[in-house]
Motif scaffolding. Structure first.
Motif, mmCIF file in Angstrom:
data_model
loop_
_atom_site.group_PDB
_atom_site.id
_atom_site.type_symbol
_atom_site.label_atom_id
_atom_site.label_comp_id
_atom_site.label_asym_id
_atom_site.label_seq_id
_atom_site.Cartn_x
_atom_site.Cartn_y
_atom_site.Cartn_z
ATOM 1 N N LYS A 154 0.826 -1.204 0.000
ATOM 2 C CA LYS A 154 0.000 0.000 0.000
ATOM 3 C C LYS A 154 0.865 1.261 0.000
ATOM 4 O O LYS A 154 0.600 2.210 -0.744
ATOM 5 C CB LYS A 154 -0.934 0.013 1.214
ATOM 6 N N ILE A 155 1.884 1.256 0.845
ATOM 7 C CA ILE A 155 2.768 2.426 0.918
ATOM 8 C C ILE A 155 3.512 2.613 -0.406
ATOM 9 O O ILE A 155 3.623 3.739 -0.913
ATOM 10 C CB ILE A 155 3.749 2.299 2.097
ATOM 11 N N MET A 156 4.004 1.527 -0.975
ATOM 12 C CA MET A 156 4.719 1.622 -2.248
ATOM 13 C C MET A 156 3.795 2.134 -3.351
ATOM 14 O O MET A 156 4.221 2.922 -4.206
ATOM 15 C CB MET A 156 5.323 0.268 -2.610
ATOM 16 N N ASN A 157 2.546 1.704 -3.323
ATOM 17 C CA ASN A 157 1.572 2.171 -4.309
ATOM 18 C C ASN A 157 1.309 3.667 -4.146
ATOM 19 O O ASN A 157 1.260 4.418 -5.127
ATOM 20 C CB ASN A 157 0.274 1.375 -4.179
ATOM 21 N N GLN A 158 1.149 4.128 -2.895
ATOM 22 C CA GLN A 158 0.941 5.553 -2.640
ATOM 23 C C GLN A 158 2.151 6.377 -3.096
ATOM 24 O O GLN A 158 1.995 7.448 -3.683
ATOM 25 C CB GLN A 158 0.699 5.799 -1.154
ATOM 26 N N LEU A 159 3.343 5.862 -2.842
ATOM 27 C CA LEU A 159 4.561 6.561 -3.258
ATOM 28 C C LEU A 159 4.639 6.657 -4.780
ATOM 29 O O LEU A 159 4.985 7.709 -5.335
ATOM 30 C CB LEU A 159 5.802 5.856 -2.707
ATOM 31 N N SER A 217 7.790 11.169 4.838
ATOM 32 C CA SER A 217 7.310 10.405 5.991
ATOM 33 C C SER A 217 6.846 9.015 5.550
ATOM 34 O O SER A 217 7.061 8.026 6.267
ATOM 35 C CB SER A 217 6.195 11.148 6.719
ATOM 36 N N MET A 218 6.229 8.924 4.357
ATOM 37 C CA MET A 218 5.850 7.593 3.843
ATOM 38 C C MET A 218 7.094 6.772 3.513
ATOM 39 O O MET A 218 7.122 5.563 3.744
ATOM 40 C CB MET A 218 4.955 7.727 2.609
ATOM 41 N N LEU A 219 8.123 7.427 2.983
ATOM 42 C CA LEU A 219 9.376 6.713 2.715
ATOM 43 C C LEU A 219 9.999 6.195 4.000
ATOM 44 O O LEU A 219 10.529 5.074 4.035
ATOM 45 C CB LEU A 219 10.376 7.629 2.003
ATOM 46 N N THR A 220 9.930 6.966 5.064
ATOM 47 C CA THR A 220 10.464 6.545 6.355
ATOM 48 C C THR A 220 9.689 5.340 6.891
ATOM 49 O O THR A 220 10.296 4.392 7.412
ATOM 50 C CB THR A 220 10.404 7.709 7.362
ATOM 51 N N ARG A 221 8.367 5.373 6.751
ATOM 52 C CA ARG A 221 7.563 4.212 7.174
ATOM 53 C C ARG A 221 7.951 2.967 6.389
ATOM 54 O O ARG A 221 8.083 1.877 6.955
ATOM 55 C CB ARG A 221 6.069 4.501 6.969
ATOM 56 N N LEU A 222 8.162 3.124 5.089
ATOM 57 C CA LEU A 222 8.559 1.984 4.263
ATOM 58 C C LEU A 222 9.927 1.466 4.675
ATOM 59 O O LEU A 222 10.145 0.248 4.738
ATOM 60 C CB LEU A 222 8.558 2.390 2.789
ATOM 61 N N LYS A 266 11.243 1.601 7.658
ATOM 62 C CA LYS A 266 11.086 0.896 8.932
ATOM 63 C C LYS A 266 10.553 -0.517 8.712
ATOM 64 O O LYS A 266 10.973 -1.465 9.375
ATOM 65 C CB LYS A 266 10.168 1.667 9.861
ATOM 66 N N ILE A 267 9.630 -0.656 7.766
ATOM 67 C CA ILE A 267 9.094 -1.981 7.456
ATOM 68 C C ILE A 267 10.205 -2.877 6.916
ATOM 69 O O ILE A 267 10.339 -4.041 7.312
ATOM 70 C CB ILE A 267 7.919 -1.876 6.458
ATOM 71 N N TYR A 268 11.004 -2.340 6.013
ATOM 72 C CA TYR A 268 12.116 -3.119 5.459
ATOM 73 C C TYR A 268 13.116 -3.515 6.545
ATOM 74 O O TYR A 268 13.610 -4.643 6.555
ATOM 75 C CB TYR A 268 12.836 -2.337 4.351
ATOM 76 N N SER A 269 13.419 -2.614 7.452
ATOM 77 C CA SER A 269 14.393 -2.955 8.501
ATOM 78 C C SER A 269 13.823 -4.000 9.454
ATOM 79 O O SER A 269 14.555 -4.886 9.921
ATOM 80 C CB SER A 269 14.829 -1.710 9.262
ATOM 81 N N ARG A 270 12.516 -3.958 9.757
ATOM 82 C CA ARG A 270 11.894 -4.998 10.585
ATOM 83 C C ARG A 270 11.973 -6.354 9.898
ATOM 84 O O ARG A 270 12.284 -7.363 10.530
ATOM 85 C CB ARG A 270 10.433 -4.665 10.861
ATOM 86 N N GLU A 271 11.681 -6.371 8.588
ATOM 87 C CA GLU A 271 11.748 -7.637 7.855
ATOM 88 C C GLU A 271 13.169 -8.168 7.809
ATOM 89 O O GLU A 271 13.390 -9.373 7.898
ATOM 90 C CB GLU A 271 11.203 -7.448 6.434
ATOM 91 N N GLU A 272 14.126 -7.271 7.688
ATOM 92 C CA GLU A 272 15.522 -7.703 7.655
ATOM 93 C C GLU A 272 15.946 -8.282 8.995
ATOM 94 O O GLU A 272 16.656 -9.288 9.053
ATOM 95 C CB GLU A 272 16.417 -6.513 7.291
ATOM 96 N N LYS A 273 15.493 -7.679 10.091
ATOM 97 C CA LYS A 273 15.824 -8.199 11.424
ATOM 98 C C LYS A 273 15.214 -9.586 11.629
ATOM 99 O O LYS A 273 15.830 -10.467 12.201
ATOM 100 C CB LYS A 273 15.335 -7.247 12.510
ATOM 101 N N LYS A 274 13.974 -9.744 11.141
ATOM 102 C CA LYS A 274 13.321 -11.046 11.275
ATOM 103 C C LYS A 274 14.075 -12.112 10.500
ATOM 104 O O LYS A 274 14.292 -13.213 10.991
ATOM 105 C CB LYS A 274 11.869 -10.985 10.782
ATOM 106 N N SER A 275 14.465 -11.785 9.268
ATOM 107 C CA SER A 275 15.167 -12.786 8.458
ATOM 108 C C SER A 275 16.553 -13.069 9.026
ATOM 109 O O SER A 275 17.024 -14.198 8.981
ATOM 110 C CB SER A 275 15.266 -12.336 7.000
ATOM 111 N N THR A 276 17.229 -12.086 9.582
ATOM 112 C CA THR A 276 18.537 -12.296 10.200
ATOM 113 C C THR A 276 18.387 -13.147 11.450
ATOM 114 O O THR A 276 19.203 -14.028 11.715
ATOM 115 C CB THR A 276 19.192 -10.941 10.560
#
Length: 144
Positions: free
Chosen positions: A8-13, A117-122, A124-134
């Motif tokens: 959704k965020i990527m679509n809005q961007l 601000s939408m880029l920052t939210r995106l 944060k999502i990427y960094s959370r996913e990276e932490k989970k995969s690590t």
């Protein structure tokens, strides 16, 4: 698995970049004073060219009268009127340009602030996913 919030965020961007972003993102790369100063310089040259063209058109229209009565006219006062008219026209257009580009700059900054601000939210999502995969790799999980 697809993260719906991220999509959704990527679509809005992407929508912002193709619509509003086309006119607002280039403006945001300037400092306010540089953006307005550049507009005022452009305004100076355009007003000068326009004023000269208008004077040339008036002169061409009244060419016969001017040629017949040039010896009777007070050329100094005519020149003073022409210069005073130029200064007045330049001042009016400069004030209007300043107001227009100030408003445009503030609208662009506000719009781009939401975009960032939408880029920052995106991010944060990427960094959370990276932490989970690590974390999975460290715990002996599978590696993609």
């Amino acid at each position: 698995m697809i993260n719906e919030e991220k999509v959704k965020i990527m679509n809005q961007l992407a929508m912002y970049e193709t619509k509003e972003g086309r006119k607002y993102l280039p403006v945001s790369r300037y400092y306010r004073s540089d953006y307005i100063g550049l507009a005022l310089i452009k305004n100076f040259f355009l007003v000068t060219i326009g004023y000269v063209l208008i004077l040339a058109a008036i002169g061409a229209y009244n060419a016969e009268y001017l040629l017949n009565n040039v010896h009777k006219m007070n050329l100094v006062s005519l020149g003073a009127v022409v210069v005073a008219g130029y200064v007045v026209v330049l001042a009016v257009y400069s004030i209007l340009t300043y107001i227009q580009y100030t408003v445009k700059y503030h609208r662009a900054k506000k719009s781009v602030k939401n975009y960032y601000s939408m880029l920052t939210r995106l991010e944060k999502i990427y960094s959370r996913e990276e932490k989970k995969s690590t974390g999975r790799e460290m715990a002996g999980g599978y590696k993609k």
